[in-house]
Write an enzyme that holds these catalytic residues in place. Structure first.
Site, short mmCIF file in Angstrom:
data_model
loop_
_atom_site.label_atom_id
_atom_site.label_comp_id
_atom_site.label_asym_id
_atom_site.label_seq_id
_atom_site.Cartn_x
_atom_site.Cartn_y
_atom_site.Cartn_z
N ASP A 99 -3.96 55.97 20.11
CA ASP A 99 -4.33 57.33 20.53
C ASP A 99 -4.33 57.54 22.04
O ASP A 99 -4.98 58.46 22.53
CB ASP A 99 -5.72 57.65 19.98
CG ASP A 99 -6.77 56.64 20.45
OD1 ASP A 99 -6.46 55.82 21.34
OD2 ASP A 99 -7.90 56.67 19.93
N GLU A 121 -1.67 52.32 13.30
CA GLU A 121 -3.09 52.71 13.35
C GLU A 121 -3.21 54.24 13.28
O GLU A 121 -3.84 54.90 14.10
CB GLU A 121 -3.79 52.18 14.62
CG GLU A 121 -5.30 52.12 14.52
CD GLU A 121 -5.97 51.81 15.85
OE1 GLU A 121 -5.90 52.62 16.77
OE2 GLU A 121 -6.57 50.73 15.96
N GLU A 135 -8.75 61.39 22.75
CA GLU A 135 -8.00 60.59 21.78
C GLU A 135 -7.90 61.23 20.40
O GLU A 135 -6.90 61.03 19.70
CB GLU A 135 -8.62 59.19 21.68
CG GLU A 135 -8.41 58.31 22.90
CD GLU A 135 -9.41 58.56 24.03
OE1 GLU A 135 -10.31 59.42 23.86
OE2 GLU A 135 -9.30 57.89 25.07
N HIS A 216 -16.59 52.36 28.42
CA HIS A 216 -15.53 53.00 29.20
C HIS A 216 -15.18 54.41 28.75
O HIS A 216 -14.39 55.08 29.39
CB HIS A 216 -14.25 52.15 29.16
CG HIS A 216 -13.55 52.19 27.83
ND1 HIS A 216 -12.64 53.17 27.50
CD2 HIS A 216 -13.63 51.38 26.76
CE1 HIS A 216 -12.19 52.95 26.27
NE2 HIS A 216 -12.78 51.88 25.80
N ARG A 218 -14.42 58.15 28.08
CA ARG A 218 -14.48 59.31 28.98
C ARG A 218 -15.66 60.22 28.66
O ARG A 218 -16.27 60.78 29.57
CB ARG A 218 -13.19 60.13 28.86
CG ARG A 218 -12.06 59.56 29.69
CD ARG A 218 -10.75 60.25 29.40
NE ARG A 218 -9.66 59.40 29.85
CZ ARG A 218 -9.11 59.49 31.06
NH1 ARG A 218 -9.52 60.39 31.91
NH2 ARG A 218 -8.14 58.68 31.40
N HIS A 248 -15.16 47.71 32.82
CA HIS A 248 -13.84 48.36 32.82
C HIS A 248 -13.52 48.72 34.29
O HIS A 248 -14.39 49.16 35.03
CB HIS A 248 -13.92 49.63 31.97
CG HIS A 248 -12.59 50.26 31.67
ND1 HIS A 248 -11.87 50.93 32.64
CD2 HIS A 248 -11.84 50.32 30.54
CE1 HIS A 248 -10.74 51.39 32.10
NE2 HIS A 248 -10.70 51.02 30.82
C1 UD1 Z 1 -7.45 54.56 28.18
C2 UD1 Z 1 -7.21 55.36 26.90
C3 UD1 Z 1 -8.30 55.07 25.91
C4 UD1 Z 1 -8.46 53.59 25.68
C5 UD1 Z 1 -8.65 52.88 27.01
C6 UD1 Z 1 -8.69 51.39 26.80
C7 UD1 Z 1 -6.17 57.55 27.28
C8 UD1 Z 1 -6.37 59.00 27.41
N1 UD1 Z 1 -7.28 56.80 27.16
O1 UD1 Z 1 -8.66 55.02 28.74
O2 UD1 Z 1 -7.97 55.68 24.68
O3 UD1 Z 1 -9.60 53.39 24.89
O4 UD1 Z 1 -7.54 53.19 27.85
O5 UD1 Z 1 -9.23 50.75 27.90
O6 UD1 Z 1 -5.05 57.09 27.28
N2 UD1 Z 1 -7.77 51.20 35.84
C9 UD1 Z 1 -7.50 50.15 36.69
N3 UD1 Z 1 -6.86 49.04 36.20
C10 UD1 Z 1 -6.49 48.94 34.90
C11 UD1 Z 1 -6.76 50.01 34.04
C12 UD1 Z 1 -7.41 51.14 34.52
O7 UD1 Z 1 -7.81 50.21 37.86
O8 UD1 Z 1 -5.91 47.90 34.50
C13 UD1 Z 1 -8.49 52.40 36.35
C14 UD1 Z 1 -7.58 53.40 37.07
O9 UD1 Z 1 -8.28 53.92 38.17
C15 UD1 Z 1 -7.40 54.51 36.06
C16 UD1 Z 1 -8.75 54.49 35.35
O10 UD1 Z 1 -9.09 53.11 35.28
O11 UD1 Z 1 -7.13 55.75 36.66
C17 UD1 Z 1 -8.76 55.08 33.98
O12 UD1 Z 1 -7.72 54.53 33.20
P1 UD1 Z 1 -7.04 55.41 32.02
O13 UD1 Z 1 -5.97 54.62 31.37
O14 UD1 Z 1 -6.73 56.78 32.52
O15 UD1 Z 1 -8.25 55.65 31.03
P2 UD1 Z 1 -9.12 54.65 30.20
O16 UD1 Z 1 -10.52 55.13 30.30
O17 UD1 Z 1 -8.82 53.23 30.51
N1 UDP Z 2 -11.13 43.34 25.65
C1 UDP Z 2 -10.75 42.30 26.50
N2 UDP Z 2 -11.52 42.05 27.61
C2 UDP Z 2 -12.61 42.78 27.93
C3 UDP Z 2 -12.98 43.85 27.07
C4 UDP Z 2 -12.21 44.10 25.94
O1 UDP Z 2 -9.76 41.63 26.24
O2 UDP Z 2 -13.26 42.49 28.95
C5 UDP Z 2 -10.29 43.65 24.48
C6 UDP Z 2 -10.99 43.69 23.14
O3 UDP Z 2 -10.87 42.46 22.47
C7 UDP Z 2 -10.29 44.80 22.39
C8 UDP Z 2 -9.71 45.66 23.47
O4 UDP Z 2 -9.77 44.95 24.68
O5 UDP Z 2 -9.23 44.34 21.60
C9 UDP Z 2 -10.53 46.92 23.54
O6 UDP Z 2 -10.22 47.59 24.70
P1 UDP Z 2 -11.04 48.84 25.18
O7 UDP Z 2 -12.47 48.71 24.75
O8 UDP Z 2 -10.75 48.97 26.62
O9 UDP Z 2 -10.31 50.03 24.43
P2 UDP Z 2 -10.53 50.76 23.04
O10 UDP Z 2 -10.49 49.74 21.96
O11 UDP Z 2 -11.83 51.49 23.13
O12 UDP Z 2 -9.38 51.71 22.95
#
Ligand code: UD1
Ligand code: UDP
Length: 384
Positions: A99, A121, A135, A216, A218, A248
């Site tokens: 999603d 999924e 999502e 994490h 939103r 995160h």
């Molecule tokens: C995204 C997904 C969410 C998922 C999550 C898993 C969308 C809308 N949301 O949310 O469904 O649950 O990923 O973690 O796609 N950032 C870093 N390094 C990284 C990753 C992220 O610095 O490796 C920071 C960046 O500043 C980025 C912010 O995190 O702008 C948010 O990341 P983003 O992918 O927009 O949203 P998530 O909350 O991670």
């Molecule tokens: N995960 C990881 N390291 C962490 C936290 C989570 O490898 O420090 C893994 C976890 O096993 C799971 C996935 O990341 O499979 C979940 O990611 P996240 O919670 O960011 O996203 P969501 O599942 O909510 O989309």
């Protein structure tokens, strides 16, 4: 029809990479498929960790991550970047998972190029567009155009049928997250050093019970973060626990959490853990406190209860099975539920022994079977 089905898998975040690698490993070694991989780079560090561990070398890396960028801007840059890849690769099928913004954008871009979409999924619904946001919308939008809907559970299938998705396009496969978990667990038996950080944490706990935490979402960014931090402070007042919290990297999460919790006794903040370390952390935790989607699916398979820090979940199966409880973000409620799991052995045992509803570790195998069968009997473009 091509002799081999060309599948372009597009993803961008850590959870997508984790849930797709069992499928990518199979597609890569199956002569009936040509597997190509495009990563958006929506996540950078967290994605790289998983790709390296799973030995996945993307054919295209769009490197789109920018700090703090709004959803619309990311989506527009992603659509512009993926289109030339779709044209150059001209795949028979675009495969997306879950999603995220990347999954939604890739599905839409493929649809606009009249390329069939397979959704892994599919069918998770909270029934509330605000939670999980954005999502819930992303997943529904993908369902509106996908050709294949790989639903992890019977419940997800029901939700797709309720949206008039034709029954013949839905397959209940289990969730590939369980395939990933079993793969990692087996690998950890041979290479326990992969989870060295979690091992250190167990030493640090010195007999205290570990509570694994992630956060994490939103919808928790406004207010939820402060409430969750307050709850963690209250729980850490007990001397018999160690809170292990990989943050995160989103600065809107890590910034306030560090400000509220750094240097607090019995709270151990960490960088995001590698997947093997995180699996081990979930395994050794007395329970997980989390707003994550994946954790709600993985922890039950490890016999670890989850307190879900959300008002609604698109994963009601864990709640129904009794392995997870929705506790929201009210600090008093979180503390009460956490204390119950710490002080009431029976309550903990009944959650820990509940059945894992998310699959048997053979989801990727089932998905490949469906795709391979259709490759033989039809031209996939004609049936889409
Ligand atoms: C995204 C997904 C969410 C998922 C999550 C898993 C969308 C809308 N949301 O949310 O469904 O649950 O990923 O973690 O796609 N950032 C870093 N390094 C990284 C990753 C992220 O610095 O490796 C920071 C960046 O500043 C980025 C912010 O995190 O702008 C948010 O990341 P983003 O992918 O927009 O949203 P998530 O909350 O991670
Ligand atoms: N995960 C990881 N390291 C962490 C936290 C989570 O490898 O420090 C893994 C976890 O096993 C799971 C996935 O990341 O499979 C979940 O990611 P996240 O919670 O960011 O996203 P969501 O599942 O909510 O989309």
């Amino acid at each position: 029809m091509r002799a081999r089905l060309k599948v372009l898998t597009v993803f961008g975040t850590r959870p997508e990479a984790i849930k797709l690698f069992p499928l990518l490993h199979r597609l890569e070694r199956d002569p009936r498929f040509v597997s190509r991989v495009c990563v958006s780079g929506q996540h950078r560090g967290m994605l790289k960790q998983v790709l390296e561990l799973m030995d996945i070398a993307p054919d295209h890396d769009l490197r789109l991550m920018r700090e703090g960028e709004y959803l619309n801007i990311f989506t527009s840059r992603f659509l512009a970047a993926i289109d030339p890849i779709l044209q150059a690769e001209s795949p028979d099928l675009v495969l997306v998972q879950g999603d995220t913004g990347t999954a939604f954008g890739a599905a839409m871009a493929a649809h606009y190029r009249r390329i069939p979409v397979a959704h892994v999924e599919a069918g998770l619904r909270s029934g509330n567009l605000d939670q999980p946001w954005p999502e819930e919308f992303n997943r529904k939008a993908i369902a509106a155009l996908a050709h294949y809907h790989f639903a992890p559970t019977a419940r997800a299938r029901e939700d797709l049928l309720a949206e008039n998705v034709p029954a013949e396009r839905i397959r209940v496969t289990g969730n590939t997250v369980i395939d990933a978990l079993y793969w990692m667990r087996d690998r950890l038996r041979c290479e326990p050093q992969l989870a060295g950080t979690a091992g250190e944490l167990e030493k640090l706990a010195a007999g205290r019970r570990i509570i694994g935490v992630t956060c994490h979402r939103r919808e928790n960014l406004e207010g939820g973060i402060a409430r969750i931090a307050a709850a963690l402070q209250a729980i850490a007042a007990r001397k018999d626990v160690l809170i292990a919290f990989p943050l995160h990297p989103n600065p809107q999460v890590s910034g306030p959490m560090r400000a509220a919790l750094e240097e607090r006794a019995r709270i151990h903040l960490m960088e995001p853990l590698g997947y093997p370390d995180f699996i081990r952390l979930m395994d050794v935790s007395h329970f997980m406190l989390s707003d994550s989607g994946g954790v709600q699916e993985e922890a039950p398979a490890l016999g670890t209860p989850v307190l879900v820090m959300r008002k609604a979940t698109e994963r009601p199966e864990g709640i129904a099975a009794g392995t997870a409880r929705l506790v929201g973000t009210d600090p008093a409620r979180i503390v009460t539920e956490a204390s119950r799991l710490l002080d009431d052995t029976g309550a903990h045992r009944s959650m820990a022994n509940a059945h894992n509803p998310y699959g048997d570790g053979r989801a990727a195998e089932r998905i490949v079977q469906v795709l391979a069968r259709d490759r033989i009997s039809h031209s996939i473009r004609q049936i889409s």
